[in-house]
Design a protein around this motif. Structure first.
Motif, short mmCIF file in Angstrom:
data_model
loop_
_atom_site.label_atom_id
_atom_site.label_comp_id
_atom_site.label_asym_id
_atom_site.label_seq_id
_atom_site.Cartn_x
_atom_site.Cartn_y
_atom_site.Cartn_z
N SER A 2 59.83 64.68 7.88
CA SER A 2 58.56 64.16 8.37
C SER A 2 58.21 64.74 9.73
CB SER A 2 58.65 62.65 8.48
OG SER A 2 59.67 62.34 9.39
N THR A 134 52.23 56.62 15.71
CA THR A 134 53.39 55.83 16.07
C THR A 134 53.02 54.77 17.11
OG1 THR A 134 53.91 57.39 17.79
CG2 THR A 134 54.91 57.76 15.66
N ASP A 719 64.01 60.67 9.38
CA ASP A 719 62.74 60.19 8.79
C ASP A 719 62.48 58.74 9.16
OD1 ASP A 719 62.17 62.57 7.71
OD2 ASP A 719 62.80 62.09 5.67
N ARG A 723 59.37 57.17 11.28
CA ARG A 723 58.51 56.12 10.76
C ARG A 723 58.43 54.94 11.73
NH1 ARG A 723 60.20 53.18 6.69
NH2 ARG A 723 61.92 54.61 6.31
#
Ligand code: C2E
Ligand code: CA
Ligand code: CA
Length: 778
Positions: A2, A134, A719, A723
């Motif tokens: 990602s 984010t 990842d 996230r």
């Protein structure tokens, strides 16, 4: 993966672009000067002409920014369209104005003026959207609270207009007149929202915020004057719009440098200031409303502000509870639920300190032939056995004693107020408790253990020494099959070896045997290398490369730590200077133990070292531990404060394993937290650990701190962290610590534009890094 991959955009305005900006400011300055000359009011051929020119210059600056931006093109284009629309409106206004007077109000010029706000707002929303993948909820809530509060205050200021609009007849002039302050309400809300978001870094937001504030203030003043028919053109007030637009243009011009870490100026207690002030303002509005007339809109906004601030406090409180959970998790052994090694290391020193003048005993218990159980019956049975042993051992202890599992088949017990006799008795009781057979999955098993005993203060007055001596006693007990053994001096055959190592370490410091390896810190959202951490190694002439685990404790115990730190700092800064000379500047983080920070002159010495190498202080980050923060808060605040004011960055290492509280973190001058790898490991199979990591990241962000995760060993962790909004990561998966030359190769090999804090990983570079990275697999 990602990790997104994008090329770095060149952002520093160069050559022609810089001249353009200077020319724009020159025109703006001329315009302001002309308005300052007391005169005959609005003069379209001078004031008007200069105003239009200034606005068109701003427009040009904006569009050049759009043209050279790749990443932010669409959002910037919206902002540029807003500025253009305003300039168009203004040009129409000037062309249609009679000499010495004003054109009719409203006029088609107002369409251009009014389109400015929605276009700028749309552009800002797009900028934020780009950077907000984010974005933590807490920052979002803070911004919203701030926005509502600011809008409420503005609604009070503009109350004459709002009230007359609500009561009077609706002419097109009133509608347009009210539209301006309403649009300003949105703009001010947006500005405050941005100011309240430490994580949002839309370029130098201070320029944007300043520009929009000047603009909105001018608009509000204009609206109030216009409302009371007191507005006169050609006064310095008119310059507000052009000046505001110029600031916005400069902001747009610098935006393509992309989102860096949060604006350091708002880290620390800053982010909490906006919601606090907004809440106070909202309370003020409600108080005013109870005493007199305040527009309904202002009351509604104030109510919303207070409601949201309440929600924010509730959520923050729950977060605090979760962080307490995190501490507990870090200190608990997964398998047995007993305190773990970390808990032992944090609790025993406190207990020993409290017992000065008294006695204690440390028992180290190691199961006999546990490996055979594991090998023949499997790990599941072995685990069950450990759990039951844990239960039986704890049944034998008094409430004041401490039992911990150190890992594997090793347990430690700290007996409160116990001399040699009591310790031997306790060892006998513990061994007897294990003698009765265990029944595990239908199998009956017998277990036994060997116990080594060290006494406080006779054998040592700190945990490390006591553990070492109890360990030697335990080996003695095992070898003699005696069940238990109390340490005696002759057991210490390592004493000699230790002396020799110490001698060698002194030589190592004097003869440059220390070397540094560097491990990159990588920004998860962009793949950019944000800097490197310097990790010390000892190039031992006889034993080869030694890792810090083998010599740092000795250096600390023998007072060599400050010298060691000075050497590491020198090597790291030399390397930083080399990178700078090569045109590939990288910032370096250096680890400081608590003992190497006691020196009050440290900030000045560091400053001198940086200056001697011609390095900006921002290339250096000091990594400190929570222990240092807690030991002596005033001193910590003083030293860190001075370092940070000089431009050095401060990072808290191994975060989550110590005892620092949230309040301290907020007060202390800190830029970054490094989440200990103990939390990153269990993330993939323990949802509770994952939830804690995620909320800890939010917590860091709500305090305006950057979160770096350590020990990222696989793509899954990488990842997941991305996230959760973690800012940066460091770990074997990304790159092992390697010598500088190898790091250069790594950066080049993966076509990292090693252009300082801002190098970018090439697409597909990341997975192969893990496979090719050098360094032993520790
Ligand atoms: P630290 O500051 O937490 O440094 C990170 C340690 O984790 C390094 O071990 C690094 O090699 C290791 N590491 C990096 N990525 C991974 C990963 O994905 N998985 C795992 N399991 N480990 C990873 P190292 O170099 O052995 O250093 C150990 C500790 O020694 C450091 O922990 C730091 O506390 C201390 N240390 C290292 N260099 C210095 C120094 O120059 N001065 C001082 N005072 N302490 C130092
Ligand atoms: Ca570190
Ligand atoms: Ca660490």
């Amino acid at each position: 993966m990602s990790i997104s991959t994008r090329r770095r955009e060149s952002w520093r305005p160069t050559g022609a672009r810089r001249w353009l900006v200077w020319a724009m400011w020159l025109v703006v300055a001329c315009y302001v000067l002309v308005l300052l000359i007391p005169g005959e009011g609005f003069n379209p051929s001078l004031d008007g002409w200069l105003s239009a020119l200034a606005m068109w210059m701003s427009t040009l600056v904006c569009w050049t920014a759009v043209a050279r931006s790749r990443f932010m093109r669409a959002p910037l284009a919206l902002c540029a369209a807003g500025v253009t629309s305003y300039a168009l409106g203004d040009s129409y206004y000037i062309l249609s104005a009679p000499i010495g007077g004003s054109p009719p109000f409203p006029s088609p010029a107002d369409i251009g003026y009014l389109l400015f706000s929605p276009l700028i707002l749309a552009g800002l929303t797009a900028v934020v959207h780009r950077q907000a993948r984010t974005f933590p909820w807490s920052a979002l809530l803070d911004s919203t609270v701030g926005s509502f509060g600011a809008a409420g205050v503005l609604a009070v200021v503009l109350s004459p207009i709002l009230e007359s609009a609500a009561s009077g007849p609706l002419s097109s002039a009133t509608v347009v007149g009210v539209a301006y302050p309403l649009a300003d309400l949105f703009l001010v809300a947006a500005v405050v929202g941005i100011a309240a978001s430490p994580r949002l870094a839309p370029g130098r937001w201070i320029l944007l915020a300043g520009g929009l504030l000047i603009f909105a203030a001018t608009d509000a003043a204009y609206a109030l004057l216009q409302h009371s028919a007191a507005y006169e053109g050609g006064t310095p007030l008119d310059a507000g719009w052009a000046v505001g637009l110029a600031f916005i243009a400069v902001w747009a011009n610098e935006l393509p440098r992309g989102g860096g870490p949060a604006n350091p100026a708002v880290a620390g207690a800053g982010p909490l200031a906006v919601p606090t002030v907004a809440t106070a303002a909202a309370l003020g509005i409600l108080l005013l409303a109870s005493q007199g007339s305040v527009p309904g809109l202002a009351v509604v906004l104030a109510g919303l502000t207070i409601l949201l601030a309440g929600v924010r406090t509730q959520l923050a409180f729950r977060r605090v509870v979760k962080v307490a959970d995190l501490r507990l998790l870090a200190r608990t052994d997964d398998l047995t639920g007993l305190p773990n090694r970390r808990a032992l290391h944090s609790d025993v020193p406190l207990r020993l300190a409290a017992r000065r003048g008294g006695r204690s005993a440390l028992l180290l218990l190691d199961l006999d032939r546990f490996k055979e159980v594991n090998d023949s019956l499997g790990h599941d049975i072995g685990d069950l056995l450990l759990v039951q042993i844990g239960t039986r051992l704890s049944e034998q202890l008094r409430s004041g004693d401490l039992l911990a599992r150190l890992g594997g088949d090793e347990f430690a017990v700290l007996l409160d107020d116990a001399g040699p006799d009591a310790a031997v008795l306790a060892a006998g009781r513990l061994r007897a408790a294990m003698a009765a057979p265990f029944t595990l999955a239908g199998i009956s098993l017998q277990a036994s253990a060997s116990v080594g005993i060290a006494l406080f203060p006779d054998h040592g007055d700190d945990l490390t020494t006591l553990l070492r001596k109890a360990d030697m006693a335990m080996y003695k007990a095992k070898a003699a099959r005696s069940g238990h053994h109390v340490y005696v001096d002759s057991d210490d055959n390592r004493g000699q070896e230790r002396l020799r190592t110490l001698q060698e370490l002194r030589v190592a410091l004097a003869e440059d045997q220390l070397v540094l390896h560097y491990q990159p810190k990588i920004e998860l959202a962009t793949g950019q290398v944000r800097g490197v951490e310097a990790l010390v190694r000892w190039n031992h002439p006889r034993l080869g490369l030694l890792y810090p685990g083998t010599f740092l404790a000795l250096a600390e115990e023998t007072g060599l730590m400050r010298d060691l730190t000075t050497i590491v700092l020198r090597l790291a800064l030399d390397q930083a200077a080399t990178w700078q000379r090569q045109g590939t500047p990288l910032s370096v983080a250096v680890n400081f133990s608590a003992s190497s920070l006691v020196d009050a002159g440290l900030p000045e010495r560091i400053g001198a070292m940086l200056e001697a190498r011609g390095l900006p202080s921002s290339v250096l980050t000091v990594e400190i531990t929570e222990e240092f923060l807690m030991d002596d808060r005033d001193r910590a605040r003083d030293i860190l404060g001075r370092l940070r004011r000089s431009g050095v960055r401060v990072s808290v290492d191994d975060f989550g394993t110590g005892y620092s509280s949230l309040a301290y973190l907020r007060e202390l001058p800190i830029d970054e937290l490094k989440l200990d790898r103990a939390f990153v490991f269990p993330m993939s199979d323990d949802p509770r650990a994952a939830a804690l990591v995620s909320s800890t990241i939010d917590l860091a962000h709500s305090l305006g701190l950057i979160m770096v995760a350590e020990g990222v060993e696989d793509a899954v962790a990488c990842d997941d962290l991305t996230r959760y909004g973690c800012d940066q990561a460091q770990g074997y998966f990304l790159c092992r610590p390697v010598p500088a030359a190898e790091l250069d190769g790594w950066l080049a090999e993966h076509r990292l534009a090693a252009a300082g804090p801002g190098a970018v990983l090439d697409p597909g570079g990341m997975p192969s890094i893990a496979g090719t990275a050098a360094g032993p697999g520790r």
